[in-house]
Structures are given as C-alpha cells and as structure tokens.
Design an enzyme around this catalytic site. Structure first.
Site, PDB file in Angstrom:
ATOM      1  N   CYS A   1     -22.904   5.264 -24.150  1.00 34.15           N
ATOM      2  CA  CYS A   1     -23.028   6.446 -24.374  1.00 34.15           C
ATOM      3  C   CYS A   1     -23.387   6.622 -26.037  1.00 34.15           C
ATOM      4  CB  CYS A   1     -22.157   7.430 -23.821  1.00 34.15           C
ATOM      5  SG  CYS A   1     -22.347   9.321 -24.508  1.00 34.15           S
TER       6      CYS A   1
ATOM      7  N   HIS B   1     -25.641  10.989 -15.865  1.00 35.29           N
ATOM      8  CA  HIS B   1     -24.735  10.903 -17.293  1.00 35.29           C
ATOM      9  C   HIS B   1     -25.139  12.268 -18.239  1.00 35.29           C
ATOM     10  CE1 HIS B   1     -23.461   8.217 -20.692  1.00 35.29           C
ATOM     11  NE2 HIS B   1     -23.999   9.565 -21.267  1.00 35.29           N
ATOM     12  N   GLU B   2     -26.202  12.540 -18.169  1.00 41.59           N
ATOM     13  CA  GLU B   2     -26.805  13.727 -18.997  1.00 41.59           C
ATOM     14  C   GLU B   2     -26.184  14.989 -18.436  1.00 41.59           C
ATOM     15  OE1 GLU B   2     -27.574  12.742 -21.924  1.00 41.59           O
ATOM     16  OE2 GLU B   2     -28.076  10.722 -21.202  1.00 41.59           O
TER      17      GLU B   2
ATOM     18  N   HIS C   1     -22.899  15.492 -19.604  1.00 43.97           N
ATOM     19  CA  HIS C   1     -22.446  16.112 -20.606  1.00 43.97           C
ATOM     20  C   HIS C   1     -22.771  17.568 -20.881  1.00 43.97           C
ATOM     21  CE1 HIS C   1     -22.397  12.592 -23.659  1.00 43.97           C
ATOM     22  NE2 HIS C   1     -23.493  12.161 -22.840  1.00 43.97           N
TER      23      HIS C   1
HETATM   24 ZN   LIG Z   1     -23.919  10.334 -23.092  1.00 47.57          ZN
END
Ligand SMILES: [Zn+2]
Length: 164
Positions: free
Chosen positions: A86, A128-129, A132
C-alpha cells in the site's frame, strides 16, 4: 500538490462520505489523484490517502486510468492469497487473503454509471481501494499475530524505503 499520507494519519482510518456533485473540484481531484498514483508509482489511490475523506478512488491495473466515485461493492467471489502493499505503508508487503473476483458499480468522472470488475490484479485493487474508503487499512486485513509483528516493525523502522 498533496502528498500521500502514511499509516498514523487520521484520514486513513476515517470513513469517507459520498460525493453529491461531480463538479470542477471533483474532476480536478480525480486528475490530481491519477498523476499522484502514477508518480508514486502505484496501481491505485484512494482519496483518504491524500487526506481527503471522500468516496473516490482511481486505479490502473493495466487498462486504465479509471475513476470510481461513490463505489458500491456488488459482488465478490472466490478466494486467493497474494502479496500486497500500500502506498500508505511504503516498503511493506504481506500475504493478504481476498476474493479472487470483485465487481463494483459507481460513477466515473463524467457522472456516468459504470461497472468495474475483474480477477487477479483488478479484483485486488478494487477491494483494496474500496477498503480505504471505509477506513480500513491493509494492516487490518492481517491475522492478529502477523499484525502485531507488522506494527512492531513499523514502530521500529518507520518507512525506510519511502517509495516502492
Ligand atoms: Zn492502499
């Protein structure tokens, strides 16, 4: 130019809010995020990573760049463990278990309804995003013992490489 914030910054653990209107600010923000992502370099960047808690991320898993505004996770399928890093935890990589396939629906920078989906890198980046935007950092996906070790390592070494 906004800098990418790293682990410890409050924006990374806060939930982001939906974007009401795709105006010049949002269009410029998406352009800026794409250039920051490429400059890093990375395959995805979510707004909290530059300290902005809004539901927008950009990604390029090979065919992009694409902009995802107010994404909703529609479907996840399968299971795969893969090495993942990341930009907000520069220099660190862990084996992370995720769904193999993911599909999200969202708006693009033109305000059109779009679907992004895929397996392998695309599926991984989308998840993953998306995490976030919900304030979930990669480190939270680690198993308890591994997470403890990771936190210890980060507190000792910080982010030595700084860039991947
Ligand atoms: Zn990340």
């Amino acid at each position: 130019m906004n800098e990418i914030v790293t682990f410890g910054h409050p924006a990374l653990i806060s939930k982001s809010s939906d974007i009401d209107q795709i105006d010049d600010y949002i269009i410029n923000l998406s352009k800026k995020m794409i250039s920051i992502m490429y400059e890093a370099p990375g395959v995805g960047l979510a707004a909290p990573q530059i300290g902005i808690n809004k539901n927008i991320f950009v990604f390029d898993a090979g065919e992009g760049p694409f902009v995802a505004i107010n994404p909703k996770m529609e479907k996840k399928e399968g299971e795969i463990i893969f090495m993942e890093g990341c930009l907000s935890l520069p220099g660190y990589y862990w084996d992370i278990e995720r769904a193999e396939y993911a599909r999200i629906s969202c708006l693009n920078e033109k305000g059109e309804e779009v679907v992004y989906e895929g397996e392998e890198l695309t599926g991984r980046v989308l998840q993953h995003e998306y995490d976030h935007l919900r304030g979930k950092l990669l480190i939270k996906s680690l198993k308890r013992k591994v997470r403890k070790e990771a936190l210890r390592e980060i507190s000792l070494k910080g982010f030595p490489g700084d860039k991947i």
